[in-house]
Design an enzyme around this catalytic site. Structure first.
Site, short mmCIF file in Angstrom:
data_model
loop_
_atom_site.label_atom_id
_atom_site.label_comp_id
_atom_site.label_asym_id
_atom_site.label_seq_id
_atom_site.Cartn_x
_atom_site.Cartn_y
_atom_site.Cartn_z
N GLY A 1 -22.12 69.43 41.99
CA GLY A 1 -23.45 68.97 41.59
C GLY A 1 -23.54 67.52 42.00
O GLY A 1 -22.90 66.67 41.39
N HIS A 2 -24.26 67.24 43.08
CA HIS A 2 -24.33 65.89 43.62
C HIS A 2 -25.73 65.32 43.36
O HIS A 2 -26.72 65.82 43.88
CB HIS A 2 -24.01 65.90 45.12
CG HIS A 2 -22.60 66.31 45.41
ND1 HIS A 2 -22.08 66.41 46.68
CD2 HIS A 2 -21.57 66.62 44.57
CE1 HIS A 2 -20.81 66.78 46.61
NE2 HIS A 2 -20.48 66.92 45.34
N GLN B 1 -16.05 67.99 44.60
CA GLN B 1 -14.99 67.88 43.59
C GLN B 1 -14.24 66.55 43.79
O GLN B 1 -14.83 65.60 44.27
CB GLN B 1 -14.02 69.08 43.64
CG GLN B 1 -14.64 70.38 43.16
CD GLN B 1 -15.56 71.04 44.16
OE1 GLN B 1 -15.18 71.32 45.28
NE2 GLN B 1 -16.79 71.32 43.77
N LYS C 1 -20.44 60.82 44.39
CA LYS C 1 -20.39 61.05 45.84
C LYS C 1 -21.78 61.25 46.43
O LYS C 1 -22.09 60.73 47.50
CB LYS C 1 -19.52 62.28 46.16
CG LYS C 1 -18.09 62.16 45.71
CD LYS C 1 -17.32 63.46 45.88
CE LYS C 1 -17.76 64.58 44.98
NZ LYS C 1 -17.50 64.41 43.54
N ASP D 1 -17.34 64.23 40.24
CA ASP D 1 -18.48 63.52 39.66
C ASP D 1 -18.37 61.99 39.75
O ASP D 1 -18.87 61.27 38.89
CB ASP D 1 -18.69 63.93 38.19
CG ASP D 1 -18.89 65.41 38.05
OD1 ASP D 1 -19.46 66.01 38.98
OD2 ASP D 1 -18.48 65.98 37.02
N ARG E 1 -8.08 87.90 52.98
CA ARG E 1 -8.63 88.52 54.19
C ARG E 1 -9.56 89.71 53.90
O ARG E 1 -9.53 90.74 54.57
CB ARG E 1 -7.49 88.92 55.14
CG ARG E 1 -6.72 87.70 55.61
CD ARG E 1 -5.39 88.02 56.19
NE ARG E 1 -4.48 88.50 55.18
CZ ARG E 1 -3.22 88.82 55.43
NH1 ARG E 1 -2.74 88.73 56.64
NH2 ARG E 1 -2.43 89.24 54.46
N GLY F 1 -24.03 71.09 32.70
CA GLY F 1 -24.55 70.37 31.54
C GLY F 1 -23.48 70.10 30.48
O GLY F 1 -23.78 69.53 29.42
P1 GDP Z 1 -20.96 63.62 42.31
O1 GDP Z 1 -20.68 65.02 41.93
O2 GDP Z 1 -19.73 62.87 42.70
O3 GDP Z 1 -22.05 63.49 43.34
O4 GDP Z 1 -21.49 62.90 40.99
P2 GDP Z 1 -22.56 63.51 39.94
O5 GDP Z 1 -23.91 63.44 40.55
O6 GDP Z 1 -22.11 64.80 39.41
O7 GDP Z 1 -22.41 62.48 38.75
C1 GDP Z 1 -22.62 61.12 38.91
C2 GDP Z 1 -23.70 60.68 37.92
O8 GDP Z 1 -23.71 59.27 37.83
C3 GDP Z 1 -25.11 61.05 38.37
O9 GDP Z 1 -25.89 61.27 37.23
C4 GDP Z 1 -25.58 59.80 39.11
O10 GDP Z 1 -26.99 59.67 39.08
C5 GDP Z 1 -24.94 58.72 38.29
N1 GDP Z 1 -24.55 57.51 39.02
C6 GDP Z 1 -24.07 57.39 40.28
N2 GDP Z 1 -23.73 56.11 40.53
C7 GDP Z 1 -24.01 55.41 39.41
C8 GDP Z 1 -23.86 54.04 39.03
O11 GDP Z 1 -23.37 53.20 39.79
N3 GDP Z 1 -24.24 53.70 37.76
C9 GDP Z 1 -24.75 54.59 36.89
N4 GDP Z 1 -25.10 54.17 35.68
N5 GDP Z 1 -24.91 55.89 37.22
C10 GDP Z 1 -24.53 56.29 38.44
P1 IMO Z 2 -18.60 67.66 42.12
O1 IMO Z 2 -18.68 67.97 43.59
C1 IMO Z 2 -16.39 68.02 38.39
C2 IMO Z 2 -14.01 71.65 37.81
C3 IMO Z 2 -14.48 72.63 36.76
C4 IMO Z 2 -13.15 73.25 36.37
C5 IMO Z 2 -12.39 73.30 37.69
C6 IMO Z 2 -12.48 74.61 38.43
O2 IMO Z 2 -19.91 67.63 41.45
O3 IMO Z 2 -17.75 66.46 41.87
P2 IMO Z 2 -14.38 75.99 39.68
O4 IMO Z 2 -15.81 76.23 39.36
O5 IMO Z 2 -14.18 75.26 40.96
O6 IMO Z 2 -13.54 77.21 39.58
O7 IMO Z 2 -13.84 75.01 38.51
O8 IMO Z 2 -12.96 72.27 38.50
N1 IMO Z 2 -15.05 71.31 38.81
C7 IMO Z 2 -15.68 70.13 38.86
N2 IMO Z 2 -15.63 69.07 38.04
N3 IMO Z 2 -17.17 67.97 39.49
C8 IMO Z 2 -17.22 69.02 40.34
O9 IMO Z 2 -17.87 68.97 41.52
C9 IMO Z 2 -16.48 70.19 40.01
N4 IMO Z 2 -16.32 71.39 40.61
C10 IMO Z 2 -15.44 72.06 39.86
O10 IMO Z 2 -15.10 71.98 35.68
O11 IMO Z 2 -12.46 72.39 35.51
MG MG Z 3 -20.99 66.32 40.32
#
Ligand code: GDP
Ligand code: IMO
Ligand code: MG
Length: 421
Positions: A39-40, A221, A15, A12, A142, A299
């Protein structure tokens, strides 16, 4: 040549936004691992979109997107997501490709994920329950079924055989779940999946590389969730680091050029496991509130803390990071003081290394304190205008890691990003 964008923390890091930002400079964007546990988040025409399976380059009509063999694919999630992308007028027939070696997540994999988590009691991983672990287990064991198998006339027989195996495992867990509705959706989604572009991913990507196309590999991740180098067992089940690009796409190591690591200006983690700089206090709450730190997939509230340079340094080392993007710098705007973890105190000994078993060794973070800047930086466009105390913070991290922060993201929007002069 292939560049990589991946997370340096526990996921998170932002990315999705960063891949979307850089995507215009590339011809092909490819996911190489993970599945719908990701979740991107990105903003398209000011509309928020969260992608779980499709690469974050999909909203640029000039790029094509590949779901690589290292990914695990939930057809139901994919179909739903294709609907969203389609509503933006994106022609998926033209710009989405799926590698035939990609493993399928079955409804019983999701049930097994739940059963395994339940059986762990208070040592549960905090899995997203999307079936990730069991699907990768069937890959290394496998047993798994792959996207290419869909075109085989014996697919249903193989499916029934595997489901039976899973049923026995579920019985062992003493876990019961009615998967009839899931199964119905699953088979419907398979019909949808068959209509998409299923390709031999390794020839597909290598042809692009040979033709001089620019390829960007998108990680899911984060490095600290890597199956080998993360905080095991509190990790995910794939290789989240740059090495994962090679076996997740069929790309040779010498093709990899830049490894762009994404880190937040602080740190978060969702799910269980060690997190040395976690703040279980008002400051942590404040970070969660201002940073809107709630999981994009589940969430769940994210655990929040200060930036951890010991962990970041480790992540840069194992990934061969060449450039850094620091996101969510704006979230720190209103903090009076900021702390940066520069080493760990492990049983009275100062260490700059990640211990084998953080859970057992319980490293205590040693902090250096920095002044905050107390200015709204979210509308800034140029590095020169950023407050001096932010520059001091950035420079300290640069010097510690020996790698430069090249971009600072200062808001969730597409344009909220500043190149460091
Ligand atoms: P990812 O999984 O690495 O793609 O990241 P997520 O989307 O799960 O979480 C990043 C959260 O931070 C999202 O709600 C983005 O909209 C938000 N976000 C990304 N870059 C920034 C930033 O520079 N500032 C703020 N305030 N929010 C950001
Ligand atoms: P993005 O790509 C943050 C965490 C889960 C749990 C552990 C294992 O959005 O950054 P799994 O479902 O893979 O068996 O969960 O890894 N986890 C993440 N935490 N961002 C993610 O993806 C994650 N994908 C899995 O919360 O602790
Ligand atoms: Mg994410």
């Amino acid at each position: 040549m292939v560049d990589v964008i991946l997370g340096l923390q526990w996921g998170d890091e932002g990315k999705g936004k960063i891949v979307d930002f850089f995507a215009k400079d590339y011809d092909l964007i490819a996911r190489f691992q993970g599945g719908p546990n990701a979740g991107h988040t990105l903003y398209v025409n000011d509309k928020k979109v969260v992608l779980h399976q499709i690469p974050s380059g999909v909203f640029h009509s000039g790029t094509i997107n590949l779901i690589g063999n290292g990914v695990v694919l939930d057809p139901i999630t994919l179909q739903r997501e294709c609907g969203i992308v389609d509503s933006f007028g994106i022609d998926l027939k033209k710009n989405l490709f799926i590698a035939e070696r990609t493993h399928l997540i079955l409804p019983t994999h999701r049930a097994l994920d739940k059963a395994a988590e339940l059986s762990k009691g208070n040592q549960k991983i905090g899995s997203t329950l999307k079936g990730i672990g069991p699907t990768y287990m069937d890959k290394t064991g496998r047993n798994g079924l792959r996207v290419g198998d869909l075109l085989d006339k014996n697919f249903t027989t193989s499916y029934i055989k595997l489901r039976l195996k899973h049923q026995r495992l579920l019985d062992n867990f003493n876990f019961q779940e009615d998967i009839t509705a899931w199964e119905e959706e699953f088979f419907e989604a398979l019909e949808f999946l068959k209509q998409l572009n299923i390709v031999n991913g390794e020839y597909f990507i290598n042809k692009h590389i040979k033709d001089g196309k620019r390829v960007l590999a998108e990680g899911a991740q984060g490095s600290m969730l890597d199956i080998d180098f993360g905080t095991f067992p509190y990790v995910t089940s794939s290789s989240t680091i740059s090495a994962g690009v090679c076996n997740g796409l069929g790309v040779a190591p010498q093709q990899i050029r830049d490894v762009i690591g994404v880190t937040k200006a602080y740190c978060t983690r969702v799910g269980g496991g060690p997190f040395p700089t976690e703040l279980e206090n008002e400051t942590g709450e404040e970070l969660r509130k201002i940073g809107n730190e709630f999981g994009a997939t589940t969430g769940r509230p994210r655990r929040c803390g200060w930036i951890d340079l010991v962990a970041l340094n480790f992540a840069c080392m194992i990934n061969g990071v060449t450039k850094i993007v620091m996101t969510k710098a704006d979230v720190l705007d209103s903090f009076k003081d900021l702390q940066v973890c520069t080493s760990y105190d492990i049983n009275g000994k100062d260490s700059r290394e990640i211990p084998f078993q953080m859970e057992r060794q319980k490293p205590k973070p040693v902090y250096k304190t920095f002044n905050g800047w107390n200015i709204d930086t979210s509308q800034e466009k140029s590095y020169t205008n950023l407050p001096d105390s932010m520059k001091t913070y950035v420079n300290f991290i640069n010097n510690y890691l020996g790698i430069r922060i090249n971009f600072i993201s200062n808001g969730p929007g597409r344009e909220q990003i500043i190149e460091v002069a």
